[in-house]
Design a protein around this motif. Structure first.
Motif, PDB file in Angstrom:
ATOM      1  N   ASN A   1       0.843  -1.203   0.000  1.00 41.54           N
ATOM      2  CA  ASN A   1       0.000   0.000   0.000  1.00 41.54           C
ATOM      3  C   ASN A   1       0.876   1.250   0.000  1.00 41.54           C
ATOM      4  OD1 ASN A   1      -2.151  -1.728   0.132  1.00 41.54           O
ATOM      5  ND2 ASN A   1      -2.661  -1.293   2.264  1.00 41.54           N
ATOM      6  N   LEU A   2       1.438   1.544  -1.162  1.00 42.90           N
ATOM      7  CA  LEU A   2       2.384   2.650  -1.287  1.00 42.90           C
ATOM      8  C   LEU A   2       1.800   3.859  -2.014  1.00 42.90           C
ATOM      9  CD1 LEU A   2       3.606   2.565  -4.498  1.00 42.90           C
ATOM     10  CD2 LEU A   2       4.508   0.430  -3.578  1.00 42.90           C
ATOM     11  N   TYR A   3       0.560   3.713  -2.508  1.00 45.52           N
ATOM     12  CA  TYR A   3      -0.060   4.798  -3.276  1.00 45.52           C
ATOM     13  C   TYR A   3      -1.024   5.600  -2.412  1.00 45.52           C
ATOM     14  CZ  TYR A   3       1.665   2.420  -7.466  1.00 45.52           C
ATOM     15  OH  TYR A   3       2.462   1.834  -8.425  1.00 45.52           O
ATOM     16  N   ILE A   4      -0.961   6.913  -2.537  1.00 47.82           N
ATOM     17  CA  ILE A   4      -1.888   7.788  -1.817  1.00 47.82           C
ATOM     18  C   ILE A   4      -3.265   7.727  -2.482  1.00 47.82           C
ATOM     19  CG2 ILE A   4      -2.396  10.181  -1.189  1.00 47.82           C
ATOM     20  CD1 ILE A   4       0.680  10.640  -1.148  1.00 47.82           C
ATOM     21  N   GLN A   5      -4.269   7.370  -1.694  1.00 47.36           N
ATOM     22  CA  GLN A   5      -5.642   7.336  -2.189  1.00 47.36           C
ATOM     23  C   GLN A   5      -6.349   8.664  -1.960  1.00 47.36           C
ATOM     24  OE1 GLN A   5      -6.620   4.203  -3.748  1.00 47.36           O
ATOM     25  NE2 GLN A   5      -4.380   4.205  -3.486  1.00 47.36           N
ATOM     26  N   SER A   6      -6.071   9.257  -0.791  1.00 47.66           N
ATOM     27  CA  SER A   6      -6.656  10.550  -0.434  1.00 47.66           C
ATOM     28  C   SER A   6      -5.859  11.103   0.738  1.00 47.66           C
ATOM     29  CB  SER A   6      -8.129  10.408  -0.044  1.00 47.66           C
ATOM     30  OG  SER A   6      -8.268   9.570   1.108  1.00 47.66           O
ATOM     31  N   ALA A   7      -6.131  12.348   1.081  1.00 46.68           N
ATOM     32  CA  ALA A   7      -5.424  12.974   2.199  1.00 46.68           C
ATOM     33  C   ALA A   7      -6.319  14.009   2.854  1.00 46.68           C
ATOM     34  CB  ALA A   7      -4.130  13.626   1.727  1.00 46.68           C
ATOM     35  N   THR A   8      -6.061  14.241   4.137  1.00 47.57           N
ATOM     36  CA  THR A   8      -6.741  15.319   4.855  1.00 47.57           C
ATOM     37  C   THR A   8      -5.692  16.132   5.607  1.00 47.57           C
ATOM     38  OG1 THR A   8      -7.126  13.919   6.804  1.00 47.57           O
ATOM     39  CG2 THR A   8      -8.900  14.048   5.163  1.00 47.57           C
ATOM     40  N   LEU A   9      -5.952  17.424   5.715  1.00 45.96           N
ATOM     41  CA  LEU A   9      -5.112  18.322   6.512  1.00 45.96           C
ATOM     42  C   LEU A   9      -5.995  18.913   7.590  1.00 45.96           C
ATOM     43  CD1 LEU A   9      -2.435  19.839   6.990  1.00 45.96           C
ATOM     44  CD2 LEU A   9      -3.261  21.595   5.403  1.00 45.96           C
ATOM     45  N   ASN A  10      -5.701  18.570   8.827  1.00 49.27           N
ATOM     46  CA  ASN A  10      -6.519  18.994   9.968  1.00 49.27           C
ATOM     47  C   ASN A  10      -7.990  18.657   9.746  1.00 49.27           C
ATOM     48  OD1 ASN A  10      -4.199  20.042  11.201  1.00 49.27           O
ATOM     49  ND2 ASN A  10      -4.439  21.993  10.125  1.00 49.27           N
ATOM     50  N   GLY A  11      -8.221  17.480   9.156  1.00 51.45           N
ATOM     51  CA  GLY A  11      -9.573  16.971   8.958  1.00 51.45           C
ATOM     52  C   GLY A  11     -10.241  17.391   7.666  1.00 51.45           C
ATOM     53  N   ALA A  12      -9.675  18.349   6.944  1.00 46.32           N
ATOM     54  CA  ALA A  12     -10.270  18.821   5.687  1.00 46.32           C
ATOM     55  C   ALA A  12      -9.591  18.130   4.505  1.00 46.32           C
ATOM     56  CB  ALA A  12     -10.119  20.333   5.560  1.00 46.32           C
ATOM     57  N   PRO A  13     -10.334  17.826   3.443  1.00 48.81           N
ATOM     58  CA  PRO A  13      -9.715  17.166   2.272  1.00 48.81           C
ATOM     59  C   PRO A  13      -8.529  17.957   1.747  1.00 48.81           C
ATOM     60  CG  PRO A  13     -12.102  17.163   2.078  1.00 48.81           C
ATOM     61  CD  PRO A  13     -11.771  18.042   3.263  1.00 48.81           C
ATOM     62  N   TYR A  14      -7.474  17.235   1.398  1.00 50.42           N
ATOM     63  CA  TYR A  14      -6.250  17.867   0.881  1.00 50.42           C
ATOM     64  C   TYR A  14      -5.853  17.148  -0.395  1.00 50.42           C
ATOM     65  CZ  TYR A  14      -1.757  20.273   0.920  1.00 50.42           C
ATOM     66  OH  TYR A  14      -0.690  21.083   0.598  1.00 50.42           O
ATOM     67  N   ASN A  15      -5.827  17.889  -1.500  1.00 50.99           N
ATOM     68  CA  ASN A  15      -5.632  17.269  -2.814  1.00 50.99           C
ATOM     69  C   ASN A  15      -4.358  17.722  -3.522  1.00 50.99           C
ATOM     70  OD1 ASN A  15      -8.122  15.746  -2.829  1.00 50.99           O
ATOM     71  ND2 ASN A  15      -9.169  17.726  -3.056  1.00 50.99           N
TER      72      ASN A  15
ATOM     73  N   ASN B   1      -3.102   0.013  -2.607  1.00 51.62           N
ATOM     74  CA  ASN B   1      -2.155  -0.726  -3.461  1.00 51.62           C
ATOM     75  C   ASN B   1      -2.297  -0.436  -4.949  1.00 51.62           C
ATOM     76  OD1 ASN B   1      -4.499  -2.080  -4.053  1.00 51.62           O
ATOM     77  ND2 ASN B   1      -3.872  -4.029  -3.158  1.00 51.62           N
ATOM     78  N   THR B   2      -3.174   0.490  -5.303  1.00 52.20           N
ATOM     79  CA  THR B   2      -3.315   0.900  -6.706  1.00 52.20           C
ATOM     80  C   THR B   2      -3.274   2.419  -6.785  1.00 52.20           C
ATOM     81  OG1 THR B   2      -5.733   0.867  -6.538  1.00 52.20           O
ATOM     82  CG2 THR B   2      -4.651  -1.127  -7.380  1.00 52.20           C
ATOM     83  N   PRO B   3      -2.754   2.968  -7.879  1.00 52.05           N
ATOM     84  CA  PRO B   3      -2.665   4.425  -7.988  1.00 52.05           C
ATOM     85  C   PRO B   3      -4.037   5.088  -8.054  1.00 52.05           C
ATOM     86  CG  PRO B   3      -1.264   3.341  -9.628  1.00 52.05           C
ATOM     87  CD  PRO B   3      -2.137   2.289  -9.038  1.00 52.05           C
ATOM     88  N   ASN B   4      -4.178   6.214  -7.370  1.00 52.37           N
ATOM     89  CA  ASN B   4      -5.323   7.088  -7.566  1.00 52.37           C
ATOM     90  C   ASN B   4      -4.828   8.248  -8.422  1.00 52.37           C
ATOM     91  OD1 ASN B   4      -7.413   8.880  -7.571  1.00 52.37           O
ATOM     92  ND2 ASN B   4      -7.572   9.092  -5.357  1.00 52.37           N
ATOM     93  N   LYS B   5      -5.104   8.176  -9.718  1.00 52.71           N
ATOM     94  CA  LYS B   5      -4.540   9.146 -10.647  1.00 52.71           C
ATOM     95  C   LYS B   5      -5.246  10.502 -10.588  1.00 52.71           C
ATOM     96  CE  LYS B   5      -2.722   5.624 -13.772  1.00 52.71           C
ATOM     97  NZ  LYS B   5      -2.650   5.101 -15.156  1.00 52.71           N
ATOM     98  N   ASN B   6      -6.305  10.589  -9.804  1.00 59.61           N
ATOM     99  CA  ASN B   6      -6.997  11.866  -9.652  1.00 59.61           C
ATOM    100  C   ASN B   6      -6.430  12.697  -8.510  1.00 59.61           C
ATOM    101  OD1 ASN B   6      -8.928  11.433 -11.742  1.00 59.61           O
ATOM    102  ND2 ASN B   6     -10.058  10.058 -10.386  1.00 59.61           N
ATOM    103  N   TRP B   7      -5.802  12.007  -7.533  1.00 60.90           N
ATOM    104  CA  TRP B   7      -5.291  12.751  -6.385  1.00 60.90           C
ATOM    105  C   TRP B   7      -4.008  13.486  -6.755  1.00 60.90           C
ATOM    106  CZ3 TRP B   7      -0.863  13.214  -3.568  1.00 60.90           C
ATOM    107  CH2 TRP B   7      -0.972  13.993  -2.397  1.00 60.90           C
ATOM    108  N   GLY B   8      -3.976  14.777  -6.416  1.00 61.69           N
ATOM    109  CA  GLY B   8      -2.754  15.554  -6.559  1.00 61.69           C
ATOM    110  C   GLY B   8      -2.347  15.897  -7.971  1.00 61.69           C
ATOM    111  N   SER B   9      -3.229  15.680  -8.941  1.00 65.60           N
ATOM    112  CA  SER B   9      -2.813  15.881 -10.331  1.00 65.60           C
ATOM    113  C   SER B   9      -3.618  16.934 -11.074  1.00 65.60           C
ATOM    114  CB  SER B   9      -2.912  14.548 -11.098  1.00 65.60           C
ATOM    115  OG  SER B   9      -4.245  14.061 -11.074  1.00 65.60           O
ATOM    116  N   GLY B  10      -4.668  17.462 -10.452  1.00 64.39           N
ATOM    117  CA  GLY B  10      -5.515  18.433 -11.135  1.00 64.39           C
ATOM    118  C   GLY B  10      -4.939  19.838 -11.128  1.00 64.39           C
ATOM    119  N   GLU B  11      -5.594  20.727 -11.846  1.00 61.52           N
ATOM    120  CA  GLU B  11      -5.164  22.119 -11.942  1.00 61.52           C
ATOM    121  C   GLU B  11      -5.067  22.742 -10.561  1.00 61.52           C
ATOM    122  OE1 GLU B  11      -3.730  25.327 -13.941  1.00 61.52           O
ATOM    123  OE2 GLU B  11      -4.356  23.430 -14.858  1.00 61.52           O
TER     124      GLU B  11
END
Length: 207
Positions: A153-167, A188-198
């Protein structure tokens, strides 16, 4: 050609776009190398033609973030963390110049790295620690958590910063210095939407 951390945007323009940077990175990490002739003690820790034993290469794996493909940064950072370091006398590649080999590990194991010295942005990789807390000089703490973290499980699926979504696939010095908790959900699979948008990818530029 990769050592222009102060103007990765300029490099992208010269190459013809973010996809071209990603392709160039792919080529670097997959092109075979065979060294002959004079012994080069820094040319160790090879992945393709990437050389982890030579410190001016240390930002390269993070440049997939700038190419809007952060899942490739996550995979490569975790590979380097697990393959290039171990607890024996030869457990570091190349030369430990002023502690840089170890500093790269500590930053990267926490989940981020200062790609461009002097910038207030840190590119996000793949945290290899389940929980790490920094005790800051201002008395605050900043904690990074990686829920579900494991070898697979090396891929980031999602993230939060102080409880709020962080992308964003980067974090700023100010955010860290303000204290708080950055928590990643790992898979264990890439989330290609996280961290890649404008607006979600790191930038360095000299206009």
């Amino acid at each position: 050609s990769f050592y222009i951390p102060q103007d990765i945007s300029g490099h992208i323009k010269l190459l013809g776009g973010k996809e071209k940077l990603a392709e160039k990175l792919d080529s670097l990490f997959t092109t075979s190398s065979k060294l002959t002739g004079h012994k080069q003690p820094d040319i160790t820790g090879l992945i393709g033609q990437y050389v982890h034993g030579n410190e001016p290469s240390h930002q390269i794996a993070y440049e997939y973030d700038y190419a809007a493909q952060p899942w490739k940064t996550q995979a490569m950072i975790r590979r380097i963390l697990t393959e290039m370091y171990h607890d024996l006398p030869d457990g570091l590649s190349g030369n430990e110049d002023c502690g840089q080999m170890s500093a790269w590990y500590v930053f990267s194991a926490m989940g981020f790295y200062p790609v461009c010295p002097g910038s207030d942005h840190y590119a996000i990789g793949s945290p290899n620690l389940d929980n790490a807390t920094m005790h800051l000089e201002n008395g605050k703490t900043f904690t990074v958590k990686a829920a579900g973290n494991s070898k697979d499980n090396l891929y980031i699926q999602s993230a939060t910063l102080n409880g709020a979504p962080y992308n964003k696939s980067f974090i700023t010095y100010e955010t860290i210095n303000n204290g708080g908790v950055l928590e990643f959900q790992m898979g264990n699979t890439p989330n290609k939407n996280w961290g890649s948008g404008e607006g979600n990818i790191p930038v360095t530029t000299i206009e």
